[in-house]
Design an enzyme around this catalytic site. Structure first.
Site, PDB file in Angstrom:
ATOM      1  N   LYS A  90      -4.495 -12.126 -10.498  1.00 54.23           N
ATOM      2  CA  LYS A  90      -4.920 -10.734 -10.593  1.00 54.23           C
ATOM      3  C   LYS A  90      -6.073 -10.530  -9.644  1.00 54.23           C
ATOM      4  O   LYS A  90      -7.027 -11.328  -9.623  1.00 54.23           O
ATOM      5  CB  LYS A  90      -5.379 -10.433 -12.044  1.00 54.23           C
ATOM      6  N   GLN A 111     -12.916 -14.098  -7.770  1.00 57.13           N
ATOM      7  CA  GLN A 111     -12.091 -13.389  -8.763  1.00 57.13           C
ATOM      8  C   GLN A 111     -11.700 -14.293  -9.929  1.00 57.13           C
ATOM      9  O   GLN A 111     -11.560 -13.831 -11.054  1.00 57.13           O
ATOM     10  CB  GLN A 111     -10.833 -12.840  -8.058  1.00 57.13           C
ATOM     11  N   LYS A 114     -14.698 -14.201 -12.200  1.00 63.31           N
ATOM     12  CA  LYS A 114     -14.896 -12.827 -12.681  1.00 63.31           C
ATOM     13  C   LYS A 114     -13.878 -12.492 -13.763  1.00 63.31           C
ATOM     14  O   LYS A 114     -14.215 -12.007 -14.851  1.00 63.31           O
ATOM     15  CB  LYS A 114     -14.729 -11.857 -11.502  1.00 63.31           C
ATOM     16  N   LYS A 126      -6.295 -12.489  -4.515  1.00 62.65           N
ATOM     17  CA  LYS A 126      -6.784 -11.393  -3.664  1.00 62.65           C
ATOM     18  C   LYS A 126      -5.849 -11.287  -2.471  1.00 62.65           C
ATOM     19  O   LYS A 126      -5.240 -12.269  -2.071  1.00 62.65           O
ATOM     20  CB  LYS A 126      -8.196 -11.716  -3.158  1.00 62.65           C
ATOM     21  N   GLY A 165      -6.338  -2.174  -6.287  1.00 64.34           N
ATOM     22  CA  GLY A 165      -7.087  -1.670  -5.132  1.00 64.34           C
ATOM     23  C   GLY A 165      -8.319  -2.498  -4.845  1.00 64.34           C
ATOM     24  O   GLY A 165      -8.724  -3.361  -5.617  1.00 64.34           O
ATOM     25  N   ASP A 166      -8.903  -2.236  -3.702  1.00 65.00           N
ATOM     26  CA  ASP A 166     -10.203  -2.763  -3.290  1.00 65.00           C
ATOM     27  C   ASP A 166     -10.613  -1.841  -2.134  1.00 65.00           C
ATOM     28  O   ASP A 166     -10.069  -0.723  -2.032  1.00 65.00           O
ATOM     29  CB  ASP A 166     -10.090  -4.244  -2.860  1.00 65.00           C
ATOM     30  N   THR A 209     -15.196   0.433 -12.411  1.00 60.30           N
ATOM     31  CA  THR A 209     -16.127  -0.535 -11.813  1.00 60.30           C
ATOM     32  C   THR A 209     -17.548   0.022 -11.856  1.00 60.30           C
ATOM     33  O   THR A 209     -18.502  -0.660 -12.253  1.00 60.30           O
ATOM     34  CB  THR A 209     -15.717  -0.886 -10.367  1.00 60.30           C
ATOM     35  N   ASN A 240     -15.556   4.403  -4.195  1.00 56.56           N
ATOM     36  CA  ASN A 240     -15.270   4.534  -5.611  1.00 56.56           C
ATOM     37  C   ASN A 240     -16.326   3.902  -6.531  1.00 56.56           C
ATOM     38  O   ASN A 240     -16.777   4.511  -7.504  1.00 56.56           O
ATOM     39  CB  ASN A 240     -13.890   3.884  -5.796  1.00 56.56           C
ATOM     40  N   SER A 376      -8.289  -2.884 -15.321  1.00 55.95           N
ATOM     41  CA  SER A 376      -6.948  -3.205 -14.837  1.00 55.95           C
ATOM     42  C   SER A 376      -6.204  -4.011 -15.901  1.00 55.95           C
ATOM     43  O   SER A 376      -5.010  -3.807 -16.138  1.00 55.95           O
ATOM     44  CB  SER A 376      -7.015  -4.037 -13.549  1.00 55.95           C
TER      45      SER A 376
HETATM   46  N1  GLU Z   1     -10.836  -5.169  -6.368  1.00 54.12           N
HETATM   47  C1  GLU Z   1     -11.447  -5.146  -7.665  1.00 54.12           C
HETATM   48  C2  GLU Z   1     -12.291  -6.390  -7.842  1.00 54.12           C
HETATM   49  O1  GLU Z   1     -12.913  -6.835  -6.902  1.00 54.12           O
HETATM   50  C3  GLU Z   1     -10.453  -4.888  -8.774  1.00 54.12           C
HETATM   51  C4  GLU Z   1      -9.339  -5.875  -8.899  1.00 54.12           C
HETATM   52  C5  GLU Z   1      -8.262  -5.506  -9.915  1.00 54.12           C
HETATM   53  O2  GLU Z   1      -8.389  -4.485 -10.582  1.00 54.12           O
HETATM   54  O3  GLU Z   1      -7.307  -6.285 -10.009  1.00 54.12           O
HETATM   55  O4  GLU Z   1     -12.465  -6.934  -8.901  1.00 54.12           O
END
Ligand code: GLU
Length: 444
Positions: A90, A111, A114, A126, A165-166, A209, A240, A376
């Protein structure tokens, strides 16, 4: 040489030319030392750190598309499937000219921890492209997204890997990507998050976020015996994350005086008017400079310098390595006492060390900005249930998750005798769950 140092050296030797990846790994391994040293035999025997720092899979592909002039364009596409110990991969997709394998590996690595901190069953991944959506027509963006997904769809799925997204990937891009996924695979499933509300998206995902960043900031303030109301806040970025961090901060009584983009920053001592920012950024897809054209009390400055504005709290919400040691010193000199990262690794290592050595309370991105991916995760839950929760319901869950992250981070820091060191706390708490799962699953 300690196990941690050995593994870091190995990462540097085996991943040449990937400075951002090295940086992210070093920061994590340095703070895991206190955990690893206690259990060195167990981890070494299982090759745990070597496995943790090697992506399970990297997919790299060509993305051909045709621009509005009829010219063929070729971009690079990637998906880094880093670690699936605690759930399907994810993580977001970033479309930006700076994207390369090093940046995606650093983001994918971050990630893992996180996502673990959120308490939800999500592995780390990612992806993205060096494609720049800036200045492209909607048709060009669609053509690119369709081509990108034509390859990516072979590697993802609701139970395999769920991108989102990112930077450079928002609702428009997710819509085009989802449409193409469904068209090729015949599957109407929660394969992406950040979807539109009419096709499986979750309320609060857009704000998540930024809101989550403020929810954890409130916990940090509480622990320091302070409150958000009345504080002056400087936020970098104007995407965002920055917009919705500013919105929640204002709702809770803070004064947000600055925002920026890659060209420069606006300073509005009267407090940023967010309706104007939203119109510029979300409707017109314009630049932050236009805010100063529209608001008399605001002033635009080209280039760096946002960190010289006096403030109590700083929320870096732009991109990696945009706040360096000099900036950190300027913030301290001007009275800033707290920093929480809305972006991924926005502060350099020297800056984060300076904050911690100089009594500035600092929350790293992997904890502070986890509200996005957490929501998410809530979108995935709703997709699996085939239900939609109300705004209040999702917001309450998000708030609960951010509170819980703060508690976990704080607890880990205390357990390992580094109270207030939220960098160590976040890395340790995130690592413990992943390490447990990896050990239980054997060598894989
Ligand atoms: N891009 C965001 C992050 O850095 C969200 C990632 C997601 O929702 O999967 O955590």
């Amino acid at each position: 040489m300690s196990y941690v140092d050995e593994v870091y050296q190995r990462v540097v030797d085996r991943n040449p030319g990937e400075p951002e990846f090295h940086q992210a790994v070093k920061e994590v391994l340095d703070s895991l030392k206190i955990v690893i040293d206690k259990n060195e035999d167990k981890y070494r025997k299982a090759g745990l750190l070597e496995r943790l720092t090697e992506p399970e899979r990297i997919i790299s592909f060509r993305v051909p598309w045709v621009d509005d002039e009829g010219k063929v364009q070729i971009n690079k596409g990637y998906r880094v499937q880093f670690n699936s110990a605690i759930g399907p991969y994810k993580g977001g997709l970033r479309f930006h000219p700076s994207v390369n394998q090093s940046i995606l590996k650093f983001l994918g690595f971050e990630q893992i921890l996180k996502n673990s901190l959120t308490g939800l069953p999500m592995g780390g991944g990612k992806g993205g492209s060096d494609f720049d959506p800036k200045g492209k027509s909607d048709r060009e963006v669609m053509a690119f997204c369709q081509s990108f997904m034509t390859e990516l769809c072979k590697h993802i799925g609701a139970n395999t890997d769920v991108p989102a997204g990112d930077i450079g990937v928002g609702g428009r891009e997710i819509g085009f990507l989802f449409g193409q996924y469904k068209r090729i695979t015949k599957l109407y499933e929660g394969v992406l998050t950040g979807k539109g509300l009419s096709f499986g998206g979750s309320l609060v995902r857009t704000q998540a976020t930024g809101y989550g960043l403020i929810y954890i900031l409130v916990e940090m303030l509480k622990a320091a015996g302070k409150e958000l109301a009345g504080q002056t806040v400087v936020i970098s970025g104007s995407g965002n994350v920055a917009i919705y961090a500013a919105e929640k901060a204002q709702q809770l009584g803070a004064k947000v005086v600055a925002l920026s983009d890659s060209n420069g920053y606006v300073y509005d001592p009267e407090g940023i008017q967010l309706d104007i920012v939203k119109d510029i950024k979300e409707v017109k897809r314009g630049r932050i400079k236009e805010y100063a054209d529209a608001v008399a009390s605001a002033q635009y400055t080209a280039g760096k310098g946002i960190w010289t504005i006096p403030c109590d709290i700083t929320l870096p919400c732009a991109t990696q390595n945009k706040l360096d040691l000099e900036d950190a010193k300027a913030l301290k000199a001007n009275g800033c006492f707290m920093v929480a990262e809305g972006a991924n690794m926005p502060s350099t290592r020297e800056a984060t060390d300076f904050f911690q050595e100089n009594g500035i309370v600092f929350m790293p991105g992997k904890a502070a900005n986890a509200g996005g991916v957490a929501t998410s995760g809530l979108e995935q839950s709703q997709n699996s249930l085939r239900l939609s929760w109300t705004f209040e319901e999702v917001d309450e869950r998000l708030k609960g998750i951010m509170k819980d992250i703060f508690a976990k981070v704080n607890d880990a820091a205390n357990r390992y005798d580094v109270p207030g060191n939220y960098v160590a706390g976040a890395n340790i708490a995130g690592f413990e769950k992943v390490a447990d799962a990896m050990l239980a699953q054997g060598i894989c």
